[in-house]
Every structure is written in structure tokens, then in C-alpha cells.
Design a protein around this motif. Sequence first.
Motif, PDB file in Angstrom:
ATOM      1  N   PRO A   1       0.688  -1.143   0.090  1.00 55.11           N
ATOM      2  CA  PRO A   1       0.096  -0.073  -0.034  1.00 55.11           C
ATOM      3  C   PRO A   1       0.744   1.357  -0.113  1.00 55.11           C
ATOM      4  O   PRO A   1       2.078   1.239   0.483  1.00 55.11           O
ATOM      5  N   LEU A   2       0.312   2.303  -0.573  1.00 54.71           N
ATOM      6  CA  LEU A   2       0.859   3.634  -0.450  1.00 54.71           C
ATOM      7  C   LEU A   2       0.885   4.234   0.852  1.00 54.71           C
ATOM      8  O   LEU A   2      -0.056   3.949   1.699  1.00 54.71           O
ATOM      9  N   GLY A   3       1.966   4.901   1.142  1.00 52.20           N
ATOM     10  CA  GLY A   3       2.214   5.539   2.554  1.00 52.20           C
ATOM     11  C   GLY A   3       2.675   4.557   3.546  1.00 52.20           C
ATOM     12  O   GLY A   3       2.769   3.325   3.231  1.00 52.20           O
ATOM     13  N   ASP A   4       2.895   5.251   4.808  1.00 50.18           N
ATOM     14  CA  ASP A   4       3.538   4.288   6.001  1.00 50.18           C
ATOM     15  C   ASP A   4       2.261   3.792   6.662  1.00 50.18           C
ATOM     16  O   ASP A   4       1.937   4.664   7.787  1.00 50.18           O
ATOM     17  N   VAL A   5       1.646   2.770   6.515  1.00 49.20           N
ATOM     18  CA  VAL A   5       0.567   2.372   7.254  1.00 49.20           C
ATOM     19  C   VAL A   5       0.697   1.090   7.816  1.00 49.20           C
ATOM     20  O   VAL A   5       1.528   0.243   7.695  1.00 49.20           O
TER      21      VAL A   5
END
Lengths: 377, 377, 377, 377
Positions: free
Chosen positions: C354-358
Motif C-alpha cells: 500500500p501507499l504510505g506508511d500504514v
Amino acid sequence: MRTGVWLVGARGSVAVTSIVGAAALRAGLTEPIGCVTEHPALRSARLPAYGDLAFGGHDIATTGLVKKAEALAAAGVVPARLVDTLHSELAAVDDDIRPLPHGATQAETAAAMASDIEDFRQRYRLERVVVVNVASTEAAPAPHPAHDRLDALREALAGPGAVLPPSALAAYAAFTAGCAFVDFTPSTGARLPALHELAVERGVPYGGHDGKTGETLLKAVLAPMFAMRNLQVRSWSGINLLGGGDGATLAEPAANAAKSASKQRVLKETLGYQPDGHTRIEFVPDIGDFKTAWDLITFAGFLGTPMRMEFTWHGCDSALAAPLVLDLARLAAAAHRAGRSGPLTELAFFFKDPLGDVDHSLAAQFAVLAEFTGTLG
Amino acid sequence: MRTGVWLVGARGSVAVTSIVGAAALRAGLTEPIGCVTEHPALRSARLPAYGDLAFGGHDIATTGLVKKAEALAAAGVVPARLVDTLHSELAAVDDDIRPLPHGATQAETAAAMASDIEDFRQRYRLERVVVVNVASTEAAPAPHPAHDRLDALREALAGPGAVLPPSALAAYAAFTAGCAFVDFTPSTGARLPALHELAVERGVPYGGHDGKTGETLLKAVLAPMFAMRNLQVRSWSGINLLGGGDGATLAEPAANAAKSASKQRVLKETLGYQPDGHTRIEFVPDIGDFKTAWDLITFAGFLGTPMRMEFTWHGCDSALAAPLVLDLARLAAAAHRAGRSGPLTELAFFFKDPLGDVDHSLAAQFAVLAEFTGTLG
Amino acid sequence: MRTGVWLVGARGSVAVTSIVGAAALRAGLTEPIGCVTEHPALRSARLPAYGDLAFGGHDIATTGLVKKAEALAAAGVVPARLVDTLHSELAAVDDDIRPLPHGATQAETAAAMASDIEDFRQRYRLERVVVVNVASTEAAPAPHPAHDRLDALREALAGPGAVLPPSALAAYAAFTAGCAFVDFTPSTGARLPALHELAVERGVPYGGHDGKTGETLLKAVLAPMFAMRNLQVRSWSGINLLGGGDGATLAEPAANAAKSASKQRVLKETLGYQPDGHTRIEFVPDIGDFKTAWDLITFAGFLGTPMRMEFTWHGCDSALAAPLVLDLARLAAAAHRAGRSGPLTELAFFFKDPLGDVDHSLAAQFAVLAEFTGTLG
Amino acid sequence: MRTGVWLVGARGSVAVTSIVGAAALRAGLTEPIGCVTEHPALRSARLPAYGDLAFGGHDIATTGLVKKAEALAAAGVVPARLVDTLHSELAAVDDDIRPLPHGATQAETAAAMASDIEDFRQRYRLERVVVVNVASTEAAPAPHPAHDRLDALREALAGPGAVLPPSALAAYAAFTAGCAFVDFTPSTGARLPALHELAVERGVPYGGHDGKTGETLLKAVLAPMFAMRNLQVRSWSGINLLGGGDGATLAEPAANAAKSASKQRVLKETLGYQPDGHTRIEFVPDIGDFKTAWDLITFAGFLGTPMRMEFTWHGCDSALAAPLVLDLARLAAAAHRAGRSGPLTELAFFFKDPLGDVDHSLAAQFAVLAEFTGTLG
């Protein structure tokens, strides 16, 4: 009359488990579980008794046998109490393990190896010695013209450079010392025309290759099941996760490819066609000595109906291999005594990649083995 | 010369899959996958050709064969296009399926059944008819003194009450009509001394019991593997999840117990001891005709090292059974023609609970079957 | 108001299954099983209705959509009767699938792609169009300085040579046409600073990467389970056997390595350490569209006691991916309408990478998604 | 200030593993693997330190704790070296294990139990004591009118006959002694209105039921996964093979049914519907303390496409349960100190059959637990 078992790789897991087990059998501390030669159809007074086997060997490792046995106990491969009880017996065997000699030429190295074996034979007044290779798997060697004829080989060995890979040099040394030789690994061993010539010249038998300890054992009964039922195997894929000694070596792409091909060979030869799929080997340190193999088989039934089976095998390779090493030593010694020389194709039951053009069904191989054992007397 | 196959339970899944398959083979629309008699070691000109088999039978179900075939196609058991293509052939067979007669006494019922079979034989000028029981599994019947002697049985059948369970009455009717009889189910079938007496009197052979379609097939190769390797099986436990016709019946505690015992029998007889564990049968409607069996086997290796394997079998029982029904009909017909009467113990390969005191190893059973086939000519 | 879904790779398995499914939902012929946006916690009137979605796309393949749908029906991915019933709807969509343009420069190609999308939007008077990449996985592209700034990128695209891989060019074209973009594959897509700049400039949102369809879905619940229970995962190894479209591509060593790394990432980020083991991808043609994944997890409990679990996942990738494609199109359209631009990190629930730091826990991702959906109104 | 942990069933596998583990933690010989209260989200200075826990308990078994610990070491549940090293600490705890009292009435028995606990508290000047039931699972008790009101219960206990099953009598004694009570088993424990009344009267909290150690733990993450993805679970069937202490008890048909129902409850409550299938428990002595659970889940995806997953869990129940026993003792003590009385529904994370009407998703339960822990300070 006592029989010697000379192990190439004598401080490795398989060797040490064999040695601990033989000592435990001699002391009456265990039952011969996993020993095929104790099956009622094979039991024979012509085979040397467990108590009459003496162990020695070569190894480049310097960590002592007792220490290795303790490590195997910690890993759950052998019972810790056995290692404690048998401490002095194991230490005594360790005294008969020699460093692998390094001569100026391979001829010299082989002579020194043969001399170590001969010393061992005389020291214990052994009737005969069987040499068993349980060292780490080698990479496949480059072909060499001297592999094809014994006279060329002798000449080449006397010169500089490595003509033979270690397993083949061990076979050469064994034959030179008048000993039967069994290769429990996928390495070259005695599988060269020049070495066959030497074995016949010296009147000694040899056997191999690659002990059938886990997934291939299952293939050797499941593939015939599909064949007998005329079901169509569409794919057979698998993965072997292993973490012990050989794991890192076998997971190398090259070794992996060789090993994987050998594992699929049984399918082609049993089914008459090659299904889709491969067998991968993966090194997972945490798995340790217990190998986990998973296989998925897809097959078609009547009217093409698709079906599938999968299995997981969770076995300890050393504990599966060790009783076979004892079996092979007993059988090779009895065959040697009975005057056999050259390839022992009747031992196919034990091997993934057996010598000769043999049936790959385990049941058929067992019948051949039982008949062979009956002829040794 | 044509051969009749009279199916008891002719509108059930196994029967309909057999009929669809035979029609497809006759029309050249499929290959005989899963047909054991097509294995090179068994192929024989003495067996009636698929194209020479004519089908009829008894059933209490009134839903037509075509409709049942369409349901099997929807469930993925047989290809939908085959059912479409073979529509008229299937409808024709349906005309030869008779409702199960109900006489005032069992003697009358049996006579009516035999008469249906005899009509079928004459209608198609069949050389002979083999009766195969593929009806639902019955509960085990109460013992009855008339089961032991043919004259007592004949007398009892002429009286009121149910002396024989349906499968045994079918065997009685088959023998009366001079037909070979095969029981593909775990039911009583011909397994009574009085029926054996009748079969011998009429000079007809019989076979059974309980087609080896899934998990037991695996046991028949895996148990010998452990035995040949002298490994100690500690426990063998399993569960069968199935949703099709027989599922609800078999999951009944009583049937479950009987079936489970039969499934473990092969272990005791192959290994020489009974490991821990049971096999459960569980009815799960969503599973449908594809049975999922899971087994866990724990075993000890050298020095008692504990190991384990598990397998999952995801097979379609009807598609596994149907080709065996064709095999058995062909073999029983050939045996009858060759003059055999009484129990065909050589057919053990096909059965979970075979007649006679036979080897439970699949490989050994296959060898016996191949030899038997060779003697039919 | 209608919403367009422009699929890059519109004649591939995932796209066609999505299109068949949306048509079946519109016609009331199926339930939205597997559609996350139908979960009670997510259902929202702000999402375009299934009946309001119009489909078009690009593809280099020339085999028509109907033919592909029939092939999927034969493979058991979609029901054959649906394909028959929806024949004319599917043929109509096929008319809106355009060959992938090939300009003299990538700038020209992108302009032609954007023009195709714009034509589609006007032809059906769509409120907006979401572009979703479901094309085959690409090899990782070589870095290029123009990837970092939009002005440099525009200049480079106008010159000769391939500056962007196909997935990134599709994102560029989508943004140029004022459309939201979602990458369902592991390819580059919008993951370049220059493309982010463009999305923000055009006020459009984007999402990705690599739909979480099988084994990684399980990792996303099992790894948090081990973490919450403070159990120590020692190794996590697996193999994916797949035979469908992407199988051959993904089994290439390079793609395999990339994919495998992405699959293990979830472990490191959830557990806080990297266990031993790898995930292999293996191409087995007979497996077809149903992927079989097997994983072995070894872990330590209290006092270091070793334990293990294994699972087998037998899922149809296209049938798992297709409802997510519909979900993502609906969510991206609603986000776009709600004025969101730039990365939609709240869509992490859907993606392996996934996109971002999740958070990688599925439950946490679901909570984020539910909150996000609530904000769209 | 020290805290007591009074174990009902103190010489059973779970209790002894807990005691060995706590001693090892105190001595710095192990890490708190599997201890949930060591998760960063839960760690709290308000919980008593492992070093501040003192152990005692009741048991009908007379085999000493050290001997039991040695048996667990031989079975691979705890490391043998730990048992050796901690020999004197374990022997000291054994001195605080009392035989279960037998009074003329249950009131007398309870008073004697409470007195044992009170003696323990005073002997070690403990701030408080938590009573944890880890005894064998009981059969479900017959309903009794005195279960509903405390005054009626007090009166009935003073009369002859068994009004309360042992687990409920232990709760009664604990509350009487002013102690928090946790039931780790599926037995009745504090789940009676009269006992709830007593707990509130005495201002003590209680928790339960049935520690979530294996298969249900997996259900608590997998069922929410299917729910979040809106996939339709069609069947969920399983079998638990276990050979340890509770195995024989749980495999009894009655206990089996109760336990099986509890295991399926999580499905109904998470999915909103009850899939087909059951969970069986099977006693297989050779399996020992390591339980093997196998589950098959069949589910439908988009357009009804059938898919499936299976898992095998091979875990050591005692090693999974023991750290949770320590967690629960710490949490119950802190809750008691913080003034909580009555049911601790926030502990649902730990239980198969939690108190109250709670969410069955493990992630949701973990969030509740973390919040609860935060409120204790």
C-alpha cells in the motif's frame, strides 16, 4: 568375525546418528526401528550383527563426535540420555576418525586414505570393511577424459590437479583397499567407467546413490498408486524446507536444479510421462534437522474430472538415513563376502537415484531386495 | 457377444457416472482414465469391450437418469457437454431401469427381481449379465439362523418378514438368475454362507466389498511403505468430510463406526499391530460430491525419534468409483465365462474390505489381479 | 450520474471477470459476494451504484471480451450461464475497448490514451472516469532523472525513447485526462514524484499497489495474531503454485524476487522483526486460474517451546480480485468527487504494497477504510 | 507488594507450566514469550511484576509438582534444564499446594478452601490473591433453583448434597475469601447469578471462560477476515487430535458436543450466519501434549466461485495457556486493586467463551484489552 564401517564424513549428522544408534543397539538400549534389514522378509543370519560392526572414518571437521552427538541430542534427533550413557563408546570411535589426507597428487591422497582404512582393518582384525560416503553433497564435476578408462585415470591421478571429485576419490581409495563402497549422497561416487573397471578388477561391489529418506520415498509409493489405478497425474509440485547441515548447500541454485531433477525422475519413469511441476529446496535455518516437505498433486479421473491431493512430510533426515546406512553396510559386507563385485542394482530400494535401469516402485524394489538378501547365504 | 451390467441403485451417482462414462467410451468421446483394466499389465481381449456393455437395473428412485446426469454435470462430476451429446443413449438406458419389486414374501420379491434381469438378458440377447450393487449403504442386519444354510434360507424367504437385507436379497436374485454378482458397497451382499452355497450351486462367481476410492486407497500404499521401511506407526487418525448422497447415511453413528472399523482394518493387517486413532466421517452438505479426507500419521524412526505426515485427499467419489464398476463388470463377466464360481478373492485390489484372507498392500493386490487377468483367456 | 471504469488490460482475466460481474449485478443475476463496499460498515449512498458503472479500456490483446469470458467460464472462474445470458452486454463493452496507442514519442502515446478516455467519457456523458490498471505485471523499470520532477518528465516524454514504463504512462494519461487512477498490480503506476506532482496539479486522487487477493490476505490477519499474542515467529515460508495468465510472468526469477520481497514485507512491518523464510512463486500450467498457496509458519511459545502451523489456500485470483476492482473504482470515484487528490492511503486494506506508511493489520486497515468511507459524504 | 496466584488444579499441566515459567522469568532464565501483557500496547507498571507473584493452590492429585514438571520436560513442553535449575523453587511451591478439602456439606468445604487461601495470603503477607481455575473440564451441571439467588445458595450449601459443581464451589470460596476469580476452563465457574451477587457483595472481579489457545484463536482472526472481505463461508469443519490430560475427558461425546458448540459460536457471531460443519475432538494418546487441529473452510467468492482453505495447527496447549494464566492473574489483580468488581468483560481476548455480549474479532478484543489496561492506573 567383525566388520568395519568406514564413514566418509564421519562427524556429520548422518554418520554420528548411525554410530550412536549402532552403539545403542549393541548395548540393547533401543530397538532397530527404521532398519529395513530387520523386516521379517529380509532378516538373515548372513548379515553381520549390529554388535559386530566397528566404526571409523575420514572427516575434515575437527569438532569431536561426542560434541556433535550432544548437538544432535539438543536438536531432538537422538535421545540425550543415550548420548550420556554411551559417552565412552562414542569417544572411542572418535579416536578412529582420521583427518582427510592431502597428498601432493590425488594418487598420493588416495594412497593415504587407503592406508588409513587398511590400518583400521588390521587394528581391529576386521574380516572386511565397507566404505560409506555420507559427506556433504558436491557440485557436479567437470567431465574429464580420464574418467572413462582405468589406466588413463591412474596416470592422470599421478599428475597435478584434481581429476576426481572427493566422493570419487573416496571410491577409488576404497576399491584400492579392497573394500566395498556405498554412496549415500547424490555425488559422483563410483559412477565413472574407470571406477567400475577398478571395482571389478578388485572384486568388490558398490552401491548408490542418494538415500531415499523423505519426499522421494512417498513418490515411490504414490506414483505407482496413480499408475496402477490408471489415473492421469497432471502436475506434481513440491517444496522442501530444511535447515540442517545440507540445507544451505542444497538450496544453491545449481545443486537445487540437480536434486530437483533427480526427484522428478521417479515420476517420469513410473508414470511413463512427465507431469507439470517441480520440486524446490529451500534453506530455512529455524527448521533445523527436521525437514518439512509439501507436495501438491493434481490428477484427472474418469471423464477428466479434476482432483487433487497434498501431503506434508515432517521427518528427521538424519534419523531416517542412519538406519539405512547400517542396512547398507550390512548388505554390502554380505554381498562382498558372497563374492559379488560391481554395481549392486538390487539395493535400489534405498536410493533416489539408483544404479542401473530399475523399477521405481517401492514395492517392486522391496521384492528385489528380499530376493537378493535370500541369495547371500 | 454383448454383456449386460445390471445395477442395483441404477439412478444413484455412481451408477449414472458409470453409464455416462460407458456411453462416452463407446462413442469415442473420452479416454478410459481411471479404468484399471486398461493398464498395460491387465489389458485383455477376453474382457468384454466397453462398446459391448448394455446397462439396466433396479432403483427405488423415480427421478430419471438424464435428470440425475444433469445434476452430476452441474456438480462438476461429469462434463455437461457429454450429458447433452449422449442424451438419447441415456434416455434409452433409463427405459431399462425397473422399480424395485415388492412381493408378499422375500421369495416373491427375489423372483420378480430375477425375472426383470432375465427379461433384460433376453431383450438384448446378452451372453451374460453381471449384477453390481451400488445402492446406498445399509445398516448391518441382525443375524438370522437361515443365513447359514441354503435350504433354511429358501424356507425362511417363503415365509413372512425380512430375512435378508436388500443387498443380500439382490445377490440371491442375481444368483437365481444365473448371474455373477459384485457388491461395491459395505453392505452384506453375498457374504452369507447360504448365499455362497447358492453361488456354487449355480456356478456363478461373486466379488466385493466396498470400493476402494479414496482414503483407503492411500492407506493401502502408505501403510506398506511404513512396514517395508520398518518404521513404527504410532497413530493414524483421520476425518472424511463428504456431502453427497451417501454422506448423510454414512455419518450416522452406527454406519460411521462400521465404516471406520473397516478403514482401520487395513492398518492392523499390514503393520501387524493397531496404531492409535480413528477415522471419522462427517456430513457437510456444502462439500457435495467431492470428498475431502485428511489424515495425520505419527510415527517413530530410529532411536524413537518422533515424526509425522499428513495428507489431504480431495477426490470425487463417483468419478473414482465409476471406472471401477466398469472394470469389475468386465472382470466378473470374463471370470464367469472362464468357469469360475464362488468368491473372486483376486479382486481385492478394488475393495476396502475384500473377500478372503488377502494381502492389503496395493502393489501385492495388483500383482494378484494381473495374474488373474492372465488366467482368464 | 454515471461513472466510467477504464481498465488498462481490459481483456485480461481480472478485467473480464469484473465486467461480467458488474453486468450480472446490474441485471440482478448475482449477489455482491466479495465486494467489500457492501459490508454494513462501508455501505454508502455516496458510492456510485453498480448499475451506474460503464466499462471501457485499453488492451494490446485482440481476442474479444466475449471469447475471453467463455474461456473463464470453461475454467470455472465465472458461471457459463451468466456469460450466455449477458452476451450482448459484454459485446457492447468490447466495442469500448481500444488498442493501446503507439505514438512517435511517449508524449504522443499518452495524449492518444487520454483522448480515448475523454471520448469514452463524452460518449456516455459520464460524470467522471476512474482508470484502473489490471495489465500484466511489468519488470521494475530503470531509474530515470525525469521521474523526479514533472517539468523534467514532460520534457523527456517529448523526446525519443521510453522514459516511463507502461503502467506509469497509463497513470500519466489518466491524470492528464483528469481521472483518478488505481494500480491493482505491483508495477510502477503513479509511484513517481513527477506523477504525484501531476495528480496534485490536476486535483485527482490515486491508489495502489498490488491487490491483496490470497496468501498476503492471510498474512495480514495471521501476523497480527502472532504479534498480539506475543508469540515469536521463527520462520514463515511458502510457495504459490499458479497456472493462469500472470503465472508465467511472475515465476520469472526477477519478478519472483520482487514479488516475494513484497510478500515478506508485511511480516517485518507487523512483527517488528524479519523471520526466516521466503515465498516462492511457481508456474504450473495445469493449476490454471485457481492458485494454491501453501505456507509453513514455525513459532516459539512460552519457554521457547517450538510450534508450527501450515495453511493451504486454494483460491481463484480473478474471482477474488474482480470485486475489489469494482470496490476501488467506486471508492476512487467518490473520493474524487469529494475533492480528494494525491495518494489515497486509506485504501491500504486492498493492497499488498500500500501507499504510505500504514498499519499492515487487516483489522486496522478495515477500520481506517470504514472511517474514510464515512467522510466521503 | 506481592500478589498471590492460587491455582485450582495446581499440579496439572497448565498450572505447572505457569509455575515453572514464572520462576524462570523471576530468575531471568527466559523471555516472556507468549505473555500478552508484555506487548508494548499493554505493558503497564500497574500490573504486578512476575517476580512478585507467589504460587499456591488446591489439587486432588498427590504426585508432586517437581515430578510433574519433569514429565512435562520429557514431553518437550518445558526445557529440561529449567526444571533442573529451578528444582528448589518448584519444591517450595509444592509445599503450598493443599489437598482439596472435603467437608460434611459444601458450605464446610468452601469454608475450608477459603481458609487455605487466607492462610496462604497471610503466610506470605500478600497484598491480594487471584484464584485461577485450571482444573479438568467438568460435565455441565444440572440446573438447581439455588443457583439464581445468593441467599438461597447459602442455605442450600449448608444442607446435604452437591449444589454446586467443583468449579463453582471454587469461585464461591474465592469470593468468600475476598479474592478475584478467573476460570480458564469451559466449566461453570462464576457463571451463576448467585455467584455474581456474591462477587458484587464482596467487591471482587471475575473473568472467564475457556482459554483461547489454539484453533479458536485462528477462528477469531480468520472469520473476521472472511467477514471484512464479504466472502461467504459455506462450511467450516475441523478435527482436534489431542492426547494430553484433558484429551480423554474432552473426547467424551457429551463434553465434545459442548466444546464443539462453543467453538462454532464464534463463527455465527462473527459472520452473522452459521456455516455448515462441526468441530470434532478426538483423543489420540500418542499425540501427547501437542495438539493437532485441522480445519477445512469452503467459501464462495464473486459470482459464487467456490474456493477453499485448510490449516493445520500443531501447538502445545500447556505452553500456549501458561503465559495467559500469568497475564490473567496480573490483570485481575490490578483490576481488583483498581476497585473493579463483577465480570471483567474486557478480558474477552483470552477466552473462547467470553463473559458478556462481546465482539468475537481478535483485533477488536485486543483494542478493548489495551484500553482496559490503560484505565487500571
